[in-house]
Design an enzyme around this catalytic site. Structure first.
Site, mmCIF file in Angstrom:
data_model
loop_
_atom_site.group_PDB
_atom_site.id
_atom_site.type_symbol
_atom_site.label_atom_id
_atom_site.label_comp_id
_atom_site.label_asym_id
_atom_site.label_seq_id
_atom_site.Cartn_x
_atom_site.Cartn_y
_atom_site.Cartn_z
ATOM 1 N N CYS A 86 1.064 8.566 -2.044
ATOM 2 C CA CYS A 86 2.387 9.273 -1.691
ATOM 3 C C CYS A 86 2.631 10.538 -2.699
ATOM 4 O O CYS A 86 1.994 11.383 -2.421
ATOM 5 C CB CYS A 86 3.466 8.078 -2.064
ATOM 6 S SG CYS A 86 4.898 8.612 -1.141
ATOM 7 N N HIS A 194 0.909 3.462 1.174
ATOM 8 C CA HIS A 194 0.901 2.541 -0.164
ATOM 9 C C HIS A 194 0.050 1.182 0.098
ATOM 10 O O HIS A 194 0.647 0.162 0.127
ATOM 11 C CB HIS A 194 2.545 2.259 -0.490
ATOM 12 C CG HIS A 194 3.253 3.261 -0.865
ATOM 13 N ND1 HIS A 194 3.378 3.744 -2.301
ATOM 14 C CD2 HIS A 194 4.008 4.287 0.020
ATOM 15 C CE1 HIS A 194 4.530 4.576 -2.302
ATOM 16 N NE2 HIS A 194 4.926 5.117 -1.058
ATOM 17 N N GLU A 196 -0.751 -0.289 -2.646
ATOM 18 C CA GLU A 196 -0.223 -1.267 -3.679
ATOM 19 C C GLU A 196 0.678 -2.134 -3.009
ATOM 20 O O GLU A 196 1.015 -3.197 -3.746
ATOM 21 C CB GLU A 196 0.105 -0.603 -4.796
ATOM 22 C CG GLU A 196 1.377 0.046 -4.834
ATOM 23 C CD GLU A 196 1.702 1.119 -4.124
ATOM 24 O OE1 GLU A 196 0.475 1.825 -3.409
ATOM 25 O OE2 GLU A 196 2.783 1.893 -4.194
#
Lengths: 217, 90
Positions: A86, A194, A196
């Site tokens: 990002c 994302h 994660e």
């Protein structure tokens, strides 16, 4: 095995990355404050999401001059695996480790939703855990994710197989549905979604796990 | 050392979509201003720079514009530089 997680003033996904790596995958991490430049003992570096330096001027523009990034740049040029998520992707383009730029979403809205992505791993070291053409779901959360580069550059990226993640339904107006790019050597990956946030089954899918696991395997 | 006053105008390259400009153009028509064909939003950056001479000031400001104030991948920039005397008056 240890992964460096860069922390700028304004980073807000640094702890999410630490949780995904340590809490979900058992990989030790070390936070790298933006003024540090010692990457010794690290096997990979993650530049997390957020709003580094408040995104003043342009997203990633000021972060580019942080001492830690001079070290990350040499690490990447030496073949070290670097992941920009990002805002981290925006920083990698400003830094020149990846071509192009990320601009305001075509419909202006900040987008925060799960998104289907097609993975085309090619030479990208971070994506070797996925099959070619596999569809995965990762969350996106950005206001400036519209990938832009000049047409010759785009052609080169297509020919080299560097467009390694594409949106199924383009949410932001990115050229060629670009959601993620790798460099020619395949050790640097920048992506708007994302991974994660897709590692802990408690919060939903775990399609992001293989991305973080593979390079460290 | 003379103080040079300058302004850098940063605009999105013509090929780059400006959704914020388009949204503002739509608002202009609601204000009753019709016939507006284009509206594109950029930035104006005002600077004061001490330099031994105009050539040095110019080269530093060009370097700054190209490497920090604008991202040439998506933006164009124009530099306006005033003479030190004009700068002091302004």
């Amino acid at each position: 095995m240890s992964v460096g997680v860069v922390v700028f003033p304004g980073s807000n996904c640094d702890r999410d990355v630490r949780w995904a790596l340590e809490g979900c995958l058992g990989v030790p991490t070390r936070f790298l404050w933006h003024e540090e430049s010692d990457l010794s003992g690290l096997d990979a570096v993650v530049i997390p999401g957020g709003f580094s330096y408040g995104d003043y001027l342009r997203c990633g523009a000021i972060a580019r001059f942080a001492p830690v990034l001079a070290a990350v740049q040499s690490f990447a040029r030496g073949g070290g695996p670097v992941l920009g998520i990002c805002n981290g992707f925006q920083v990698l383009t400003e830094l020149g480790l990846l071509p192009g730029a990320l601009t305001r979403n075509a419909k202006l809205h900040f987008l925060c939703e799960p998104t289907a992505l097609q993975v085309l791993p090619g030479q990208c070291r971070w994506l070797q855990g996925y099959g070619a053409g596999e569809t995965i779901t990762l969350p996106i959360a950005h206001g400036e994710g519209r990938y832009q580069c000049d047409p010759n550059q785009l052609q080169e990226l297509e020919q080299n197989g560097q467009i390694v993640l594409r949106y199924g339904q383009n949410p932001n107006g990115s050229m060629a549905d670009v959601a993620g790019l790798t460099n020619a050597a395949g050790n640097v990956l920048g992506l708007m979604p994302h991974p994660e946030r897709a590692c802990d089954p408690v919060t939903g899918g775990i399609d992001g796990r293989r991305l973080l696991e593979t390079v460290l395997g | 050392m003379p103080l040079y006053q300058a302004r850098v105008l940063v605009s999105l390259r013509p090929s780059v979509l400006d959704p914020a400009g388009e949204a503002t153009r739509a608002a202009a028509s609601r204000l009753g201003v019709t016939g507006l064909q284009t509206l594109r939003i950029g930035k104006a950056i005002e600077l004061q720079l001490e330099a031994p001479d105009r050539a040095t000031a110019l080269s530093q400001l060009e370097h700054l514009s190209d490497r920090l104030l604008a991202n040439p991948v998506i933006e164009d920039w124009q530099l306006e530089i005033l003479d030190p005397a004009q700068g002091q008056q302004a």
